[in-house]
Enzyme design. Structure first.
Site, PDB file in Angstrom:
ATOM      1  N   ARG A 182       0.844  -1.213   0.000  1.00 21.87           N
ATOM      2  CA  ARG A 182       0.000   0.000   0.000  1.00 21.87           C
ATOM      3  C   ARG A 182       0.871   1.252   0.000  1.00 21.87           C
ATOM      4  NH1 ARG A 182      -2.023   2.200   4.336  1.00 21.87           N
ATOM      5  NH2 ARG A 182      -2.367   0.267   5.475  1.00 21.87           N
ATOM      6  N   TYR A 226     -13.993  18.471 -16.161  1.00 17.29           N
ATOM      7  CA  TYR A 226     -14.536  17.121 -16.035  1.00 17.29           C
ATOM      8  C   TYR A 226     -15.601  17.098 -14.931  1.00 17.29           C
ATOM      9  CZ  TYR A 226     -15.006  12.267 -14.873  1.00 17.29           C
ATOM     10  OH  TYR A 226     -15.541  11.038 -14.580  1.00 17.29           O
ATOM     11  N   ASP A 248      -4.956  19.322 -15.439  1.00 21.51           N
ATOM     12  CA  ASP A 248      -5.487  18.034 -15.914  1.00 21.51           C
ATOM     13  C   ASP A 248      -5.183  17.985 -17.408  1.00 21.51           C
ATOM     14  OD1 ASP A 248      -6.969  15.932 -16.919  1.00 21.51           O
ATOM     15  OD2 ASP A 248      -8.714  16.288 -15.627  1.00 21.51           O
ATOM     16  N   LYS A 295      -7.504   6.812 -19.840  1.00 15.95           N
ATOM     17  CA  LYS A 295      -7.766   7.301 -21.207  1.00 15.95           C
ATOM     18  C   LYS A 295      -6.576   7.017 -22.124  1.00 15.95           C
ATOM     19  CE  LYS A 295     -11.276   9.091 -18.926  1.00 15.95           C
ATOM     20  NZ  LYS A 295     -12.386   8.237 -18.557  1.00 15.95           N
TER      21      LYS A 295
END
Ligand SMILES: Cc1ncc(COP(=O)(O)O)c(C=O)c1O
Length: 378
Positions: free
Chosen positions: A48, A100, A173, A198
């Site tokens: 983790r 977004y 972004d 993407k």
């Protein structure tokens, strides 16, 4: 330094030491052995915190973005929200009106409740951005360029200057621009975010996110703590797949963007299309800035506004045969989406708009498909 195309194709040229494998092994261990004297000389203790599966994709992405380091996350939203959660309640942050949709919702509904002072402005207008800055209080300016779903263009260099003058950092972004066309850090940004779901992966077969930083500093450390403590980590297999996807980033994205340019120009002349929103069209509002800041192409995302309004747009989407009706973007297959249906009543997205993610199929097939769908959709 090798050219980015070479860095991506060879994943920085790594060879696995033990076997001389050209493709990396898939690391799946959740834990790592402690030395007998109670030390962790391997530098790893638990997956983790960090995972060898992250090393290669993170370093490839950092190299492509010209950053000092990169971090993978469980999704683009996990990466983006880690940036805001690394701030402190009371901090003022500026974000775009056009961005977004899910992140905008999270900022309005969660981040505000959590204590961030979130202000939405038109970040494509430098004067509006400047007016929103509160020196000493504004900690972060978040921009997206080209921005979903209208493809507004933000001048990254101008935004960085405005943010820095007020003592704030600039995060971009860059999901739609990709490292193929834009290097936000070189233009002055402090942080780059990708939905790696993407273009970076490119095959619509995983969900992932990434951050890249210009400098390893206290703020980056806090984002790393958020990832580790919240556990917003990418799985080993997804990390491995992402690296494989990134190897073909340049040819995929360039082919898709070339087709997008062809489609945008043709659709502009289509009698059933009211307007085409694409940064590669000279008449598009942000075209001049995009031409300066995007190198070698304008991306493969566009929207068309369909004559006849919402009903005609939905009817056209219903008739596509080659495009797939699906959300998301950046895969090798072309997608169409009636975006207002997804975004709900508060959206700045017009009801007659179809968002197109152009893939790498034959451009003639894609255009013929849209033409027949638009013809019969009215
Ligand atoms: C521009 C942009 N940013 C962020 C995201 C969020 O990424 P994810 O879906 O991987 O969480 C998306 C997803 O659609 C996006 O298009």
């Amino acid at each position: 330094m090798k050219k980015p195309e070479t860095i991506a194709a060879q994943a920085l040229g790594w060879i696995e030491e033990k076997t001389r494998a050209v493709s990396p092994p898939l690391h799946v261990s959740s834990t790592f052995e402690r030395d007998a004297d109670n030390q962790y000389r391997s530098g790893r203790n638990y997956a983790r915190a960090d995972n060898p599966a992250f090393d290669q994709p993170e370093q490839v992405l950092a190299a492509l973005e010209q950053g000092e380091a990169a971090m993978l996350f469980a999704s683009g939203m996990a990466a983006a929200t880690a940036v805001f959660l690394s701030l402190k309640p009371g901090d003022h942050v500026v974000a775009p009106k056009v961005m977004y949709w899910s992140l905008r919702n999270w900022l309005m509904n969660f981040a505000r409740g959590w204590g961030l002072d979130v202000e939405l402005v038109d970040t494509s207008d430098p004067a509006a951005l400047k007016a929103a800055m509160r020196p000493g209080k504004t900690r972060l300016v978040w921009v997206e360029t080209p921005a979903n779903p209208l493809w507004d263009i933000v001048d990254i260099a101008a935004a960085a200057e405005i943010a820095h003058a007020a003592g704030a950092r600039l995060a971009v972004d860059s999901t739609v621009a990709t490292p193929v066309f834009t290097q936000p850090l070189a233009l002055g940004a402090d942080l780059v975010m990708h939905s790696a779901t993407k273009y970076l992966n490119g095959h619509s077969d995983l969900v992932a996110g990434a951050l890249v930083t210009k400098a390893i500093d206290e703020s980056w450390q806090r984002m790393s703590d958020v990832r580790k403590q919240v556990g917003a980590i990418l799985g080993s297999f997804e990390s491995w797949l992402l690296l494989r996807g990134m190897r073909t980033l340049f040819p995929r994205v360039r082919a898709a963007a070339a087709s997008a340019q062809t489609l945008a120009e043709a659709l502009q002349r289509n009698e059933n299309v009211a307007s085409v929103l694409y940064p590669g069209l000279p008449g598009f509002k942000g075209h001049a800035i995009a031409a300066r800041q995007m190198k070698g192409g304008f991306g493969a995302m566009m929207s068309i506004r369909v004559k006849g309004g919402e009903k005609a747009a939905i009817a056209a989407a219903a008739r596509v045969q080659v495009f797939k009706r699906a959300t998301s973007l950046g895969g090798v297959e072309s997608l169409v989406e009636h975006r207002a249906s997804v975004e709900g009543p508060d959206t700045p997205c017009p009801a007659d708009l179809l968002r197109l993610s152009v893939g790498i199929e034959d451009a003639g097939d894609l255009l013929a498909d849209l033409e027949q769908a638009l013809r019969q959709g009215r």
